[in-house]
Write a protein that holds these residues in place. Structure first.
Motif, PDB file in Angstrom:
ATOM      1  N   ALA A 122       0.787  -1.062   0.054  1.00 38.59           N
ATOM      2  CA  ALA A 122       0.008   0.053  -0.067  1.00 38.59           C
ATOM      3  C   ALA A 122       0.972   1.104  -0.224  1.00 38.59           C
ATOM      4  O   ALA A 122       0.693   2.125  -0.773  1.00 38.59           O
ATOM      5  CB  ALA A 122      -0.922  -0.109   1.204  1.00 38.59           C
ATOM      6  N   GLU A 123       1.896   1.310   0.777  1.00 37.61           N
ATOM      7  CA  GLU A 123       2.806   2.349   1.036  1.00 37.61           C
ATOM      8  C   GLU A 123       3.534   2.765  -0.240  1.00 37.61           C
ATOM      9  O   GLU A 123       3.615   3.807  -0.839  1.00 37.61           O
ATOM     10  CB  GLU A 123       3.823   2.613   2.357  1.00 37.61           C
ATOM     11  CG  GLU A 123       2.970   2.641   3.528  1.00 37.61           C
ATOM     12  CD  GLU A 123       2.154   4.016   3.651  1.00 37.61           C
ATOM     13  OE1 GLU A 123       2.663   4.976   3.045  1.00 37.61           O
ATOM     14  OE2 GLU A 123       1.431   4.009   4.430  1.00 37.61           O
ATOM     15  N   LEU A 124       4.332   1.735  -0.788  1.00 36.77           N
ATOM     16  CA  LEU A 124       5.053   1.654  -2.025  1.00 36.77           C
ATOM     17  C   LEU A 124       4.226   2.060  -3.241  1.00 36.77           C
ATOM     18  O   LEU A 124       4.642   2.717  -4.015  1.00 36.77           O
ATOM     19  CB  LEU A 124       5.788   0.478  -2.303  1.00 36.77           C
ATOM     20  CG  LEU A 124       6.935   0.133  -1.077  1.00 36.77           C
ATOM     21  CD1 LEU A 124       7.641  -1.139  -1.526  1.00 36.77           C
ATOM     22  CD2 LEU A 124       7.711   1.284  -0.764  1.00 36.77           C
ATOM     23  N   ALA A 125       3.023   1.307  -3.298  1.00 41.94           N
ATOM     24  CA  ALA A 125       2.126   1.908  -4.486  1.00 41.94           C
ATOM     25  C   ALA A 125       1.574   3.310  -4.403  1.00 41.94           C
ATOM     26  O   ALA A 125       1.488   3.804  -5.650  1.00 41.94           O
ATOM     27  CB  ALA A 125       0.915   0.674  -4.582  1.00 41.94           C
ATOM     28  N   ALA A 126       1.239   3.783  -3.263  1.00 43.31           N
ATOM     29  CA  ALA A 126       0.897   5.099  -3.097  1.00 43.31           C
ATOM     30  C   ALA A 126       1.986   5.779  -3.427  1.00 43.31           C
ATOM     31  O   ALA A 126       1.827   7.005  -4.240  1.00 43.31           O
ATOM     32  CB  ALA A 126       0.357   5.360  -1.866  1.00 43.31           C
ATOM     33  N   ASN A 127       3.377   5.778  -3.057  1.00 44.17           N
ATOM     34  CA  ASN A 127       4.359   6.507  -3.364  1.00 44.17           C
ATOM     35  C   ASN A 127       4.835   6.534  -4.760  1.00 44.17           C
ATOM     36  O   ASN A 127       5.037   7.272  -5.461  1.00 44.17           O
ATOM     37  CB  ASN A 127       5.649   5.897  -2.837  1.00 44.17           C
ATOM     38  CG  ASN A 127       5.632   6.377  -1.190  1.00 44.17           C
ATOM     39  OD1 ASN A 127       4.849   7.264  -0.751  1.00 44.17           O
ATOM     40  ND2 ASN A 127       6.649   5.970  -0.412  1.00 44.17           N
ATOM     41  N   ALA A 128       4.493   5.389  -5.533  1.00 46.45           N
ATOM     42  CA  ALA A 128       4.737   5.384  -6.921  1.00 46.45           C
ATOM     43  C   ALA A 128       3.634   6.437  -7.695  1.00 46.45           C
ATOM     44  O   ALA A 128       4.143   6.941  -8.797  1.00 46.45           O
ATOM     45  CB  ALA A 128       4.564   3.765  -7.530  1.00 46.45           C
ATOM     46  N   VAL A 129       2.552   6.142  -7.427  1.00 47.57           N
ATOM     47  CA  VAL A 129       1.418   6.970  -8.020  1.00 47.57           C
ATOM     48  C   VAL A 129       1.750   8.443  -7.708  1.00 47.57           C
ATOM     49  O   VAL A 129       1.761   9.220  -8.639  1.00 47.57           O
ATOM     50  CB  VAL A 129       0.078   6.394  -7.467  1.00 47.57           C
ATOM     51  CG1 VAL A 129      -1.157   7.646  -7.801  1.00 47.57           C
ATOM     52  CG2 VAL A 129      -0.250   5.136  -7.758  1.00 47.57           C
ATOM     53  N   LEU A 130       2.095   8.742  -6.477  1.00 44.50           N
ATOM     54  CA  LEU A 130       2.251  10.193  -6.052  1.00 44.50           C
ATOM     55  C   LEU A 130       3.343  10.665  -6.214  1.00 44.50           C
ATOM     56  O   LEU A 130       3.762  12.070  -7.066  1.00 44.50           O
ATOM     57  CB  LEU A 130       2.141  10.449  -4.221  1.00 44.50           C
ATOM     58  CG  LEU A 130       0.791  10.121  -3.879  1.00 44.50           C
ATOM     59  CD1 LEU A 130       0.920  10.194  -2.260  1.00 44.50           C
ATOM     60  CD2 LEU A 130      -0.160  11.219  -4.201  1.00 44.50           C
ATOM     61  N   HIS A 131       4.605   9.980  -6.301  1.00 46.24           N
ATOM     62  CA  HIS A 131       5.977  10.503  -6.666  1.00 46.24           C
ATOM     63  C   HIS A 131       6.606  10.115  -7.762  1.00 46.24           C
ATOM     64  O   HIS A 131       7.382  10.686  -8.422  1.00 46.24           O
ATOM     65  CB  HIS A 131       6.908  10.552  -5.472  1.00 46.24           C
ATOM     66  CG  HIS A 131       6.272  10.890  -3.928  1.00 46.24           C
ATOM     67  ND1 HIS A 131       6.175  11.993  -3.708  1.00 46.24           N
ATOM     68  CD2 HIS A 131       5.799  10.215  -2.888  1.00 46.24           C
ATOM     69  CE1 HIS A 131       5.488  12.222  -2.637  1.00 46.24           C
ATOM     70  NE2 HIS A 131       5.325  11.175  -2.059  1.00 46.24           N
ATOM     71  N   GLY A 132       6.078   8.957  -8.371  1.00 41.77           N
ATOM     72  CA  GLY A 132       6.798   7.970  -9.576  1.00 41.77           C
ATOM     73  C   GLY A 132       5.920   8.407 -10.681  1.00 41.77           C
ATOM     74  O   GLY A 132       6.421   7.879 -11.851  1.00 41.77           O
ATOM     75  N   HIS A 133       5.049   9.105 -10.701  1.00 41.44           N
ATOM     76  CA  HIS A 133       4.103   9.308 -11.854  1.00 41.44           C
ATOM     77  C   HIS A 133       4.752  10.018 -12.843  1.00 41.44           C
ATOM     78  O   HIS A 133       5.318  10.907 -12.883  1.00 41.44           O
ATOM     79  CB  HIS A 133       2.792   9.872 -11.412  1.00 41.44           C
ATOM     80  CG  HIS A 133       1.731  10.027 -12.660  1.00 41.44           C
ATOM     81  ND1 HIS A 133       0.998   9.019 -13.161  1.00 41.44           N
ATOM     82  CD2 HIS A 133       1.514  10.964 -13.368  1.00 41.44           C
ATOM     83  CE1 HIS A 133       0.560   9.208 -14.125  1.00 41.44           C
ATOM     84  NE2 HIS A 133       0.386  10.655 -14.267  1.00 41.44           N
ATOM     85  N   VAL A 134       4.607   9.487 -14.331  1.00 48.20           N
ATOM     86  CA  VAL A 134       4.935  10.012 -15.492  1.00 48.20           C
ATOM     87  C   VAL A 134       3.646   9.721 -16.362  1.00 48.20           C
ATOM     88  O   VAL A 134       3.475   8.608 -16.541  1.00 48.20           O
ATOM     89  CB  VAL A 134       6.145   9.300 -16.185  1.00 48.20           C
ATOM     90  CG1 VAL A 134       6.473   9.947 -17.362  1.00 48.20           C
ATOM     91  CG2 VAL A 134       7.607   9.478 -15.187  1.00 48.20           C
ATOM     92  N   PRO A 135       3.227  10.768 -17.078  1.00 48.48           N
ATOM     93  CA  PRO A 135       1.793  10.479 -17.789  1.00 48.48           C
ATOM     94  C   PRO A 135       2.246   9.362 -18.861  1.00 48.48           C
ATOM     95  O   PRO A 135       3.309   9.374 -19.454  1.00 48.48           O
ATOM     96  CB  PRO A 135       1.781  11.875 -18.552  1.00 48.48           C
ATOM     97  CG  PRO A 135       2.423  13.068 -17.566  1.00 48.48           C
ATOM     98  CD  PRO A 135       3.507  12.018 -16.956  1.00 48.48           C
ATOM     99  N   GLY A 136       1.081   8.555 -18.872  1.00 48.92           N
ATOM    100  CA  GLY A 136       1.160   7.365 -20.050  1.00 48.92           C
ATOM    101  C   GLY A 136       2.229   6.145 -19.491  1.00 48.92           C
ATOM    102  O   GLY A 136       2.204   5.261 -20.238  1.00 48.92           O
ATOM    103  N   ARG A 137       2.622   6.205 -18.251  1.00 41.78           N
ATOM    104  CA  ARG A 137       3.391   5.081 -17.754  1.00 41.78           C
ATOM    105  C   ARG A 137       2.730   4.533 -16.570  1.00 41.78           C
ATOM    106  O   ARG A 137       2.210   5.230 -15.761  1.00 41.78           O
ATOM    107  CB  ARG A 137       4.921   5.624 -17.389  1.00 41.78           C
ATOM    108  CG  ARG A 137       5.600   6.117 -18.389  1.00 41.78           C
ATOM    109  CD  ARG A 137       6.092   5.356 -19.468  1.00 41.78           C
ATOM    110  NE  ARG A 137       7.065   4.277 -18.959  1.00 41.78           N
ATOM    111  CZ  ARG A 137       8.452   4.540 -18.798  1.00 41.78           C
ATOM    112  NH1 ARG A 137       8.897   5.532 -19.115  1.00 41.78           N
ATOM    113  NH2 ARG A 137       9.081   3.427 -18.199  1.00 41.78           N
ATOM    114  N   CYS A 138       2.930   3.000 -16.188  1.00 41.99           N
ATOM    115  CA  CYS A 138       2.353   2.538 -15.306  1.00 41.99           C
ATOM    116  C   CYS A 138       3.426   2.265 -14.450  1.00 41.99           C
ATOM    117  O   CYS A 138       4.367   2.523 -14.477  1.00 41.99           O
ATOM    118  CB  CYS A 138       1.813   1.040 -15.928  1.00 41.99           C
ATOM    119  SG  CYS A 138       0.414   1.121 -16.917  1.00 41.99           S
ATOM    120  N   PHE A 139       3.082   1.550 -13.084  1.00 43.22           N
ATOM    121  CA  PHE A 139       4.000   1.067 -12.498  1.00 43.22           C
ATOM    122  C   PHE A 139       3.868  -0.370 -12.063  1.00 43.22           C
ATOM    123  O   PHE A 139       2.919  -0.884 -12.420  1.00 43.22           O
ATOM    124  CB  PHE A 139       3.944   1.572 -10.828  1.00 43.22           C
ATOM    125  CG  PHE A 139       2.606   1.214 -10.027  1.00 43.22           C
ATOM    126  CD1 PHE A 139       2.947   0.252  -9.192  1.00 43.22           C
ATOM    127  CD2 PHE A 139       1.378   2.161 -10.080  1.00 43.22           C
ATOM    128  CE1 PHE A 139       1.822  -0.130  -8.388  1.00 43.22           C
ATOM    129  CE2 PHE A 139       0.610   1.616  -9.465  1.00 43.22           C
ATOM    130  CZ  PHE A 139       0.598   0.507  -8.491  1.00 43.22           C
TER     131      PHE A 139
END
Length: 148
Positions: A55-72
């Protein structure tokens, strides 16, 4: 992609899923991780720890690792012989490397952000951050105990 890899003793099970870099994708990652771990007979204690870490790592990927058009990417690797679960979350922002915030008196005790990696560090037996080519990063964690 789900597959079992041969290993001396018990097989190593791997689960990988690409998820949208949205709050819904982060929630789905957590739910998929719990479902996968329960289906593999992982202990409730380890499943609950893993749920919080994902939950924490996925939330961080969405909040801080997001690049438009890219998934995690979420990857779980169960190694019963080593009694270990490895959790990896990869995102597209390699330029932002995570560091847990120190918990000191100067920090705002009412803040609702900034404690995620401190929680991950407390729940995981080990965690680190490595490059994820071509331009991203992967946060890897290891949790020990009662894999299957």
């Amino acid at each position: 992609m789900n597959h079992a890899t041969p290993h001396v003793g018990a097989p190593v099970h791997s689960f990988t899923q690409l998820l949208s870099s949205t709050r819904r994708g982060a929630r789905l990652g957590r739910l998929l991780a719990v479902t996968e771990l329960r289906s593999r007979g992982v202990s409730q204690d380890l499943t609950e720890r893993a749920e919080l870490v994902v939950a924490e790592l996925a939330a961080n990927a969405v909040l801080h690792g997001h690049v438009p058009g890219r998934c995690f990417r979420l990857t779980l690797v169960l190694d019963p012989a080593a009694d270990r679960l490895r959790i990896e979350v990869s995102d597209a922002r390699g330029d932002l490397r995570p560091l847990p915030r120190p918990t000191d008196a100067a920090s705002d005790p009412l803040s609702t952000t900034g404690r995620g990696l401190t929680l991950v560090a407390a729940l995981a037996d080990h965690w680190d951050c490595v490059p994820y080519p071509p331009s991203g990063k992967t946060i890897r964690t290891e949790l020990l105990g009662a894999v299957a």
